[in-house]
Write a protein that holds these residues in place. Sequence first.
Motif, PDB file in Angstrom:
ATOM      1  N   VAL A   1       0.686  -0.935  -0.569  1.00  0.00           N
ATOM      2  CA  VAL A   1      -0.154  -0.031   0.010  1.00  0.00           C
ATOM      3  C   VAL A   1       1.258   1.275  -0.324  1.00  0.00           C
ATOM      4  N   LEU A   2       1.802   0.936   0.711  1.00  0.00           N
ATOM      5  CA  LEU A   2       2.775   2.772   0.727  1.00  0.00           C
ATOM      6  C   LEU A   2       3.480   2.651  -0.043  1.00  0.00           C
ATOM      7  N   ASP A   3       3.459   1.519  -1.138  1.00  0.00           N
ATOM      8  CA  ASP A   3       4.844   1.468  -2.253  1.00  0.00           C
ATOM      9  C   ASP A   3       3.801   2.575  -3.606  1.00  0.00           C
ATOM     10  N   ALA A   4       2.589   1.575  -3.078  1.00  0.00           N
ATOM     11  CA  ALA A   4       0.726   2.774  -4.441  1.00  0.00           C
ATOM     12  C   ALA A   4       1.564   3.668  -4.385  1.00  0.00           C
ATOM     13  N   TYR A   5       1.233   4.410  -2.874  1.00  0.00           N
ATOM     14  CA  TYR A   5       0.908   5.593  -2.214  1.00  0.00           C
ATOM     15  C   TYR A   5       2.581   6.425  -2.379  1.00  0.00           C
ATOM     16  N   GLU A   6       3.600   6.137  -2.539  1.00  0.00           N
ATOM     17  CA  GLU A   6       4.576   6.942  -3.188  1.00  0.00           C
ATOM     18  C   GLU A   6       4.397   6.960  -4.303  1.00  0.00           C
ATOM     19  N   ASN A   7       3.745   6.234  -4.913  1.00  0.00           N
ATOM     20  CA  ASN A   7       3.735   6.361  -6.505  1.00  0.00           C
ATOM     21  C   ASN A   7       2.410   7.038  -6.943  1.00  0.00           C
ATOM     22  N   LYS A   8       1.900   7.462  -6.426  1.00  0.00           N
ATOM     23  CA  LYS A   8       0.907   8.521  -6.130  1.00  0.00           C
ATOM     24  C   LYS A   8      -0.594   7.057  -7.410  1.00  0.00           C
ATOM     25  N   LYS A   9      -0.410   6.485  -6.634  1.00  0.00           N
ATOM     26  CA  LYS A   9      -1.407   5.426  -6.733  1.00  0.00           C
ATOM     27  C   LYS A   9      -2.176   5.063  -5.860  1.00  0.00           C
ATOM     28  N   PRO A  10      -3.728   5.064  -6.131  1.00  0.00           N
ATOM     29  CA  PRO A  10      -5.207   5.449  -5.339  1.00  0.00           C
ATOM     30  C   PRO A  10      -5.348   4.056  -4.955  1.00  0.00           C
ATOM     31  N   PHE A  11      -5.836   4.789  -3.424  1.00  0.00           N
ATOM     32  CA  PHE A  11      -6.262   3.748  -2.367  1.00  0.00           C
ATOM     33  C   PHE A  11      -7.625   3.575  -2.179  1.00  0.00           C
ATOM     34  N   TYR A  12      -7.941   2.576  -1.528  1.00  0.00           N
ATOM     35  CA  TYR A  12      -9.208   2.785  -0.268  1.00  0.00           C
ATOM     36  C   TYR A  12      -9.482   2.271   0.674  1.00  0.00           C
ATOM     37  N   LEU A  13     -10.125   2.692   1.247  1.00  0.00           N
ATOM     38  CA  LEU A  13      -9.913   1.727   2.982  1.00  0.00           C
ATOM     39  C   LEU A  13     -11.457   1.717   3.370  1.00  0.00           C
ATOM     40  N   TYR A  14     -11.414   0.160   3.323  1.00  0.00           N
ATOM     41  CA  TYR A  14     -12.853  -0.251   4.160  1.00  0.00           C
ATOM     42  C   TYR A  14     -12.590  -1.008   6.059  1.00  0.00           C
ATOM     43  N   THR A  15     -13.473  -0.514   5.717  1.00  0.00           N
ATOM     44  CA  THR A  15     -13.992  -1.541   7.503  1.00  0.00           C
ATOM     45  C   THR A  15     -15.543  -1.661   8.020  1.00  0.00           C
ATOM     46  N   GLY A  16     -15.990  -1.978   8.866  1.00  0.00           N
ATOM     47  CA  GLY A  16     -17.276  -2.426   9.107  1.00  0.00           C
ATOM     48  C   GLY A  16     -17.948  -2.896  10.471  1.00  0.00           C
ATOM     49  N   ARG A  17     -18.774  -2.879  10.906  1.00  0.00           N
ATOM     50  CA  ARG A  17     -19.611  -2.847  12.007  1.00  0.00           C
ATOM     51  C   ARG A  17     -20.456  -4.462  12.274  1.00  0.00           C
ATOM     52  N   GLY A  18     -21.016  -5.093  13.259  1.00  0.00           N
ATOM     53  CA  GLY A  18     -21.936  -5.952  12.582  1.00  0.00           C
ATOM     54  C   GLY A  18     -22.678  -5.204  13.735  1.00  0.00           C
ATOM     55  N   PRO A  19     -23.903  -4.744  13.544  1.00  0.00           N
ATOM     56  CA  PRO A  19     -24.880  -3.970  14.574  1.00  0.00           C
ATOM     57  C   PRO A  19     -25.478  -4.997  15.009  1.00  0.00           C
ATOM     58  N   SER A  20     -25.083  -5.197  15.777  1.00  0.00           N
ATOM     59  CA  SER A  20     -26.056  -6.415  17.061  1.00  0.00           C
ATOM     60  C   SER A  20     -26.995  -6.018  18.076  1.00  0.00           C
ATOM     61  N   SER A  21     -26.558  -4.756  18.266  1.00  0.00           N
ATOM     62  CA  SER A  21     -27.129  -3.440  19.229  1.00  0.00           C
ATOM     63  C   SER A  21     -27.521  -2.599  18.895  1.00  0.00           C
ATOM     64  N   GLU A  22     -28.824  -2.297  19.679  1.00  0.00           N
ATOM     65  CA  GLU A  22     -28.773   0.261  20.259  1.00  0.00           C
ATOM     66  C   GLU A  22     -27.100   0.116  20.381  1.00  0.00           C
ATOM     67  N   ALA A  23     -26.681  -0.797  20.947  1.00  0.00           N
ATOM     68  CA  ALA A  23     -25.348  -0.053  21.547  1.00  0.00           C
ATOM     69  C   ALA A  23     -23.922  -0.012  21.747  1.00  0.00           C
ATOM     70  N   MET A  24     -23.529   0.760  21.096  1.00  0.00           N
ATOM     71  CA  MET A  24     -21.766   0.101  21.617  1.00  0.00           C
ATOM     72  C   MET A  24     -21.234   0.879  21.948  1.00  0.00           C
ATOM     73  N   HIS A  25     -19.554  -0.603  22.448  1.00  0.00           N
ATOM     74  CA  HIS A  25     -19.068   0.013  23.623  1.00  0.00           C
ATOM     75  C   HIS A  25     -17.683   0.846  23.065  1.00  0.00           C
ATOM     76  N   VAL A  26     -17.126   1.005  24.070  1.00  0.00           N
ATOM     77  CA  VAL A  26     -16.040   1.542  23.953  1.00  0.00           C
ATOM     78  C   VAL A  26     -14.514   1.010  23.448  1.00  0.00           C
ATOM     79  N   GLY A  27     -14.859  -0.066  22.916  1.00  0.00           N
ATOM     80  CA  GLY A  27     -13.581  -1.646  22.377  1.00  0.00           C
ATOM     81  C   GLY A  27     -14.595  -1.763  20.597  1.00  0.00           C
ATOM     82  N   HIS A  28     -15.637  -1.076  20.490  1.00  0.00           N
ATOM     83  CA  HIS A  28     -16.259  -1.523  19.276  1.00  0.00           C
ATOM     84  C   HIS A  28     -15.163   0.014  17.673  1.00  0.00           C
TER      85      HIS A  28
END
Lengths: 434, 434
Positions: free
Chosen positions: B146-173
Amino acid sequence: MPNSEPASLLELFNSIATQGELVRSLKAGNASKDEIDSAVKMLVSLKMSYKAAAGEDYKADCPPGNPAPTSNHGPDATEAEEDFVDPWTVQTSSAKGIDYDKLIVRFGSSKIDKELINRIERATGQRPHHFLRRGIFFSHRDMNQVLDAYENKKPFYLYTGRGPSSEAMHVGHLIPFIFTKWLQDVFNVPLVIQMTDDEKYLWKDLTLDQAYSYAVENAKDIIACGFDINKTFIFSDLDYMGMSSGFYKNVVKIQKHVTFNQVKGIFGFTDSDCIGKISFPAIQAAPSFSNSFPQIFRDRTDIQCLIPCAIDQDPYFRMTRDVAPRIGYPKPALLHSTFFPALQGAQTKMSASDPNSSIFLTDTAKQIKTKDDDKLEQIRKDYTSGAMLTGELKKALIEVLQPLIAEHQARRKEVTDEIVKEFMTPRKLSFDFQ
Amino acid sequence: MPNSEPASLLELFNSIATQGELVRSLKAGNASKDEIDSAVKMLVSLKMSYKAAAGEDYKADCPPGNPAPTSNHGPDATEAEEDFVDPWTVQTSSAKGIDYDKLIVRFGSSKIDKELINRIERATGQRPHHFLRRGIFFSHRDMNQVLDAYENKKPFYLYTGRGPSSEAMHVGHLIPFIFTKWLQDVFNVPLVIQMTDDEKYLWKDLTLDQAYSYAVENAKDIIACGFDINKTFIFSDLDYMGMSSGFYKNVVKIQKHVTFNQVKGIFGFTDSDCIGKISFPAIQAAPSFSNSFPQIFRDRTDIQCLIPCAIDQDPYFRMTRDVAPRIGYPKPALLHSTFFPALQGAQTKMSASDPNSSIFLTDTAKQIKTKDDDKLEQIRKDYTSGAMLTGELKKALIEVLQPLIAEHQARRKEVTDEIVKEFMTPRKLSFDFQ
């Protein structure tokens, strides 16, 4: 939802599995003794019914019905007397072809008898289609329920489909479409047609683009059968999944209520099958529920579906009918056709994947209707008695088929890309559901 | 796509399975002797590499790595010394918690060492986030690429997620989100956040509507972390599947290339699991490929994805990385975090499903950043030596947490339904991909 026919063995089997799970979860969850006792009583009674119907004890890992072959979807050597019918294989050892009466018993469906055909005539005020009169559509599930609803002015809709495995379709493929067009005309109801390009991508050595292009090419042949563009929605799974706010939700609902054990029993899947195949049955099931098409039915979930299809597709809909009440939807009704025999003989069906088995010509009902039943009966007598020779019979067939092909091809040419696009655009159909 | 790290044992295992299938199909399909010989040679060489790495022969039905427990996802009694980590269970018998160095070896990932942290600092011109400096993000796959690509001005994107098992989230999430926001800021890249409401519907006793409403509620907590609305797309699977022309197509592609045997090995699924669970891993995998988001990346398939997540999610992405080259896509890179220990001790992680294990408070990076590393080091020394008592330590924690909660709650209140709706609308992001 009332069910006018006795539960099939598979439905009973699945009910036992579900009830067993309920008992286990009640026991695990500190339910009251009364609750547990009553659930156990129900379980015992279901198992007794199963034994009475199946002639043997319920075994958790051994679903009843259509026995799944252990390899390559062919029939077991030890089952030489049994016909084998599933969505991928139709085979029998008998030169007379599949024994359809036995299939009705084995699948737990009902025969389309004279009484039902007369009732359809009374309800629609139209002479029954010759596919009904000649037993090409020979089996059904819950058709009386659909007629009850129709007579009480309650709406229903039609659903059929096609797996686009190649560019060309053969005469056998058109049987359900010719009949479905007639149903659409006489009942005046909306129709959805699923092109399972995702299925063909999963099962065949095709790219997504190839599978989709076959869907579009096949749609042209289907449209050439004369469907009313104002009452018909044709969709590719690959496309429509990304265009519908209802389709995927129903797919997930169904997928939550079917286990791998169940699809293994129904479809013969193995641990080496890809997870796409394993979850696909839910995709073919979902159009049986009206809220998969919010553009047509809005959020109505109670509009019953009637599925005209060849009997080899029944396993999908046995599964669907098992799941439906558990997710709060009506069970789809079915009308089953026989197969179009292959050119090599009646032991198997015409298959687009085996070019030697099929006549790759297509046509709709119009000219078939002009051949009248008496003339066919005369041919049957003459050929049986020997007065008509095989060569003469073939000649007569060619004389019927050649103009059919020519006409179909002419109509297909008139189906422009714009017309296909309109048929395949999610939209309101001209039918009013309150 | 070049791969700068050695193949994991699982990747090797999967390559052998694929190569074996290739050999079988070549033999069945009348391929030339040369073709078959060369495929067999490759198969033998893969099996030798496997034996060298695993210390035992390749066995087709016995995938390596994270051993799947036979029942209830708990660790086997006979494996008391092993930590158990999968997307549903994190457990260890050691009071010190999970041994993360061992996990790196077992999962076949790479340690985030001082050298990599320095490289990130050089590439971004920013002081590395304290989650990097303190080893909360401790493991990676292909971050150098990823850093190689970034230094060569090639794009990347970020992906993360969440499994919504309840209304409340905790600090760890919030750990992955706090860190992901920092990555988005310093690299200036687009971000997609998947809310797996379909997963929670499948795994929990929830309705579709409940699962979806948890996704929306959780999105508010995530948005309150301060993500840039012009560079961030948050999506519910249940919603987005019906809105994207690319998502389902990638799901089907992945599903064609993963067998039940494989998900059984990776996730411990059984024959009694519903087909929704069995096919779900493809849904979490698909956002790793840029053409799942045509509104952002058009039809580009070559934009690499970087996934910051807790290490328990790695099994999904080991599977994804195995499939990627076979469907012509780049493998996603990963940055793995440790777990937030449960309040009962370090043997397991905070879990929203176990209310006693978690602090249901949330906050973002700002104040955490103000606590400087030296002060924490002093606390460590004092507490270890006994100069600081447990009561005092708790008091210090409460003093940090209480204002964090209050601030987070204030920011969350400012997240209106309109803001959530905009974050969750498929749209072009302000980033130009040629």
